[in-house]
Design a protein around this motif. Structure first.
Motif, PDB file in Angstrom:
ATOM      1  N   GLY A  44       2.028   6.468   3.366  1.00 16.06           N
ATOM      2  CA  GLY A  44       2.049   6.978   1.998  1.00 16.06           C
ATOM      3  C   GLY A  44       1.550   8.401   1.875  1.00 16.06           C
ATOM      4  N   GLN A  50       0.828  -1.197   0.000  1.00 14.00           N
ATOM      5  CA  GLN A  50       0.000   0.000   0.000  1.00 14.00           C
ATOM      6  C   GLN A  50       0.872   1.260   0.000  1.00 14.00           C
ATOM      7  OE1 GLN A  50      -2.986  -0.060  -0.632  1.00 14.00           O
ATOM      8  NE2 GLN A  50      -4.079   1.675   0.230  1.00 14.00           N
ATOM      9  N   ALA A  51       1.946   1.244   0.782  1.00 11.00           N
ATOM     10  CA  ALA A  51       2.847   2.406   0.803  1.00 11.00           C
ATOM     11  C   ALA A  51       3.446   2.619  -0.591  1.00 11.00           C
ATOM     12  CB  ALA A  51       3.948   2.195   1.838  1.00 11.00           C
ATOM     13  N   ARG A  52       3.782   1.521  -1.255  1.00 10.92           N
ATOM     14  CA  ARG A  52       4.354   1.622  -2.599  1.00 10.92           C
ATOM     15  C   ARG A  52       3.329   2.205  -3.583  1.00 10.92           C
ATOM     16  NH1 ARG A  52       8.241   2.800  -3.117  1.00 10.92           N
ATOM     17  NH2 ARG A  52       9.701   1.103  -2.787  1.00 10.92           N
ATOM     18  N   ARG A  53       2.032   1.868  -3.386  1.00  6.40           N
ATOM     19  CA  ARG A  53       1.010   2.428  -4.273  1.00  6.40           C
ATOM     20  C   ARG A  53       0.989   3.951  -4.170  1.00  6.40           C
ATOM     21  NH1 ARG A  53      -3.068  -1.442  -2.547  1.00  6.40           N
ATOM     22  NH2 ARG A  53      -2.239  -3.158  -3.770  1.00  6.40           N
ATOM     23  N   TYR A  54       1.258   4.466  -2.973  1.00  7.68           N
ATOM     24  CA  TYR A  54       1.229   5.920  -2.766  1.00  7.68           C
ATOM     25  C   TYR A  54       2.541   6.599  -3.158  1.00  7.68           C
ATOM     26  CZ  TYR A  54      -3.161   6.099  -0.086  1.00  7.68           C
ATOM     27  OH  TYR A  54      -4.470   6.059   0.308  1.00  7.68           O
ATOM     28  N   ARG A  55       3.658   5.893  -2.911  1.00  6.37           N
ATOM     29  CA  ARG A  55       4.951   6.574  -3.076  1.00  6.37           C
ATOM     30  C   ARG A  55       5.907   5.705  -3.889  1.00  6.37           C
ATOM     31  NH1 ARG A  55       6.510   8.670   2.916  1.00  6.37           N
ATOM     32  NH2 ARG A  55       8.302   9.476   1.775  1.00  6.37           N
ATOM     33  N   GLY A  94       0.064   1.361   5.551  1.00  2.00           N
ATOM     34  CA  GLY A  94       0.675   1.753   4.276  1.00  2.00           C
ATOM     35  C   GLY A  94       0.090   3.046   3.745  1.00  2.00           C
ATOM     36  N   LEU A 127      10.427   6.674  -1.593  1.00  2.00           N
ATOM     37  CA  LEU A 127      10.369   5.817  -0.410  1.00  2.00           C
ATOM     38  C   LEU A 127      11.021   4.476  -0.709  1.00  2.00           C
ATOM     39  CD1 LEU A 127       9.062   5.648   2.536  1.00  2.00           C
ATOM     40  CD2 LEU A 127       7.252   4.308   1.426  1.00  2.00           C
TER      41      LEU A 127
END
Lengths: 457, 457
Positions: free
Chosen positions: B321, B20-25, B317, B30
């Motif tokens: 993000g 989920q963090a990768r989806r944002y950033r 995440g 990041l």
């Protein structure tokens, strides 16, 4: 002094009202008279397709409580006795014994109108010909079963592709008929949005049910023997050894209209939340003859459904009995099964939302009823509508296989509670691999709806 | 400048947070490093009983996303790499490569603790003997499956009668073992009240699963070969060719404790609603290692469950993000299946209500999953708890057959919304004969609960 409660209509709503009132008040305190023009009381009309289809063997299984059982509880059930006039000023009803034609006036202290709904029969050529069947009453079911047994033909046409139509299509398939469903909508199941209805159409095809959409039936063709032998719709003709009408029903409110009782825009009797007819202290109405409040749109609707009728009866009976119960309204939940296809909906469709002046976003997802790795994960499509800006849930539609249909209940409760789709994403729903993917399909749809709300601002 | 996110634990919560963090950033913004001490990421531990039972053929089916798939999304997954120290002041973690023993310090800007739970292994004689198996990880599952294939014996003893215990009992039955479940409670399924647990005990007997309740295991007896050959519980001994421990799990929080992070009364890390560790701006925790708010009692609980872990990961995440998401809490929903028996619960048991200082009434009813006249109506028992005086729903437990378990979701949503049982009686739930009696069992229970509330005043 003994009061008298007169109930007009002895099916689900009427007999539930009678039973519940009797639970509160004894015979010495409340006399209960029920007029029913048919041969039966308290039966499940919703069960008729399964009786026709053979899953239910015996008509009597559909009768929850017989007239004799009601009479044993001091409920005076008068069968084949039709109320033909309400004299509100005089506090009495006129009934006709359908066997003898004899008419009688009966006074009431409390009056309950549970007259139900009548099937819509458009005034088409041939509509009343032998071989054309409704499926509203047990008598209808009996006639259809006899007709199916009598015909040597194997072609059946169902007119209408709503719940009754598709359930009857399954029943006829089970009895070995070739079935064509002719309907006027672009897609079957007009209680769904067309994009979801299209999934039902595809699935029906896979079940060997032919679907002819966008076809307004113009006539029932009859043969030299006077029997129906085809359904005409525009330039098309569908040969039929038997025709089943599943076009829908309208509130049966002739008596109420004639007596000047308030009738709403959908033709149903108008009541308050306690199910008292608006403006009348001692007249109550419930079941398929009333309009109900749609809690999502704030508008009134007519939703003929056994589960509401049973609730209405209980509520009316409790209130007449001196208890307190109310019917706050509905969210419009319905579920249906055609072979292994499950179809469910609750809340507003897109066109309902527009009609209510609500702006909305939609989210449609595909998922499965079980964890993907568990045997036989059944596919399902979930469509969700949420109000623009507020994110309030407006409606959910589900088309899928085993385990899909009753998932709509989660949305029904969320609608009742006025939840937003963001709140729904946090719902603590039951999870184990045989029951659900780790994200329940309803939650997956809610998450997508949250994003759609965010995008629309 | 690129920030670095370090995640400790690469199962459901940790990898969901990473994804989920990768989806944002993006990776340039990041960097994401995940330390996982095991061989796998993102797997369904809940699926292990079905893998052991043979419904799931291949271990890889339980892996939602492989390390390679994560790496392809620029998530640096380091397997067999165990974090052994958190240096909060220094903003770094010390990890050990389990193959080489080499230790490394890695700095972080954001830290996520998703260390999960460890199976409870009471310090009993023989508990570590060969032939005694946990079922917490894929490695455990693999070892058990190998052991089942290797033994010529056919006697299995499961210690513990919770969800994992009964699911493992089914798995072992499916593999042709004679199964005895030994547990210390009066009834199995202590997540239910004993009166409902008794129904489970009866049903397990019908499934040829022997249940020995009220038995505290005191030792695992080993033979001359050093292998487990019996389970001793007080004066009884249960011969066993294989022993499966399903006693439960505790939050894995050694690292957090050592670093001085806040730990609650149930041993889990304490967080705020955004899942930030209390008092730390850049440390987050979720999944089986945290405590969650019980929305019904207002108390904190430890509920290790994959569905919560997945939600936690998404929320963490999103927050890292730059989005916004919260985990308001749980109502304690759980559902399980043993052969065709379905068991579900949500909200408070009687003892939970008492512990929370809540006075309550109960209502228990029997109904069926379908209309009584529809083929194979599956019986179910529904128990409902409501608060005295207010009538607020406090909990629901269901024991039944097909179609029973997921009905608990209706109660889960009603609990979340704070509904009273009187409000529930008006719920517009999906009705059609193949799906429900005209009064859904949950509504029948609600009606009875309303009466019980009225009687207690």
């Amino acid at each position: 002094m003994t009061e008298r409660l007169v109930i007009v209509g002895g099916d689900a709503a009427g007999m539930s009202a009678a039973s519940q009132a009797r639970r509160y008040r004894e015979a010495g305190d409340l006399e209960i008279v029920v007029f029913e023009r048919g041969h039966f009381t308290s039966y499940s009309a919703c069960g008729i397709p399964y009786w026709v289809g053979g899953q239910v063997r015996d008509r009597d299984q559909l009768v929850a409580r017989t007239p004799a059982e009601h009479r044993a509880r001091a409920i005076d059930v008068r069968l084949r006795s039709e109320v033909v006039e309400l004299d509100i000023a005089g506090g009495r009803v006129r009934s006709r014994d359908l066997a003898t034609g004899v008419e009688t006036w009966t006074g009431y202290d409390q009056l309950v109108l549970t007259t139900g709904a009548r099937p819509i029969r458009p005034p088409l050529p041939g509509i009343d010909a032998p071989g054309v069947h409704g499926v509203q009453t047990l008598d209808d079911g009996e006639a259809l079963i006899a007709a199916l047994a009598a015909t040597s033909g194997r072609r059946a046409v169902v007119v209408g592709a709503g719940y009754i139509g598709v359930e009857m299509a399954e029943a006829l398939i089970r009895r070995g008929f070739e079935v064509t469903v002719v309907h006027r909508g672009v897609e079957p199941m007009s209680t769904l949005d067309p994009d979801m209805g299209a999934l039902v159409r595809d699935a029906l095809g896979g079940l060997d049910i032919a679907v002819a959409g966008d076809r307004e039936v113009t006539a029932i063709r009859t043969g030299a023997d006077g029997r129906a032998h085809a359904v005409a719709a525009g330039s098309s003709e569908y040969p039929a050894d038997v025709v089943v009408l599943g076009i829908g029903v309208a509130p049966e409110t002739e008596l109420a209209r004639a007596a000047g009782l308030p009738i709403g825009g959908h033709g149903g009797i108008l009541t308050d939340t306690a199910l008292r007819v608006l403006g009348y202290e001692n007249i109550w109405a419930g079941g398929d003859c009333v309009e109900v409040l749609d809690l999502v749109s704030g508008m009134r609707r007519h939703i003929p459904l056994g589960t509401h009728a049973n609730k209405h009866g209980q509520i009316i009976g409790a209130n007449i009995g001196g208890g307190y119960a109310t019917f706050p309204g509905v969210v419009g939940t319905a579920v249906s099964k055609v072979c292994d296809l499950e179809v469910a909906r609750t809340g507003l469709r897109e066109k309902d939302a527009r009609a209510a002046g609500l702006q909305y976003v939609t989210a449609t997802i595909e998922s499965t009823s079980r964890a993907g790795y568990y045997p036989d994960p059944a596919p399902m499509t979930v469509k969700m509508l949420a109000e623009r800006l507020t994110g309030r849930l407006l409606g959910v539609q589900i088309v899928g296989r085993e385990g899909a249909g009753k998932r709509v209940d989660v949305a029904a409760v969320a609608l009742t509670a006025g939840m937003t789709v963001a709140q729904m994403t946090a719902l603590d729903l039951g999870y184990a691999p045989p029951f659900s993917p780790v994200w329940d399909p309803v939650l997956v749809a809610a998450r997508k709806a949250v994003r759609a709300v965010g995008e629309r601002g």
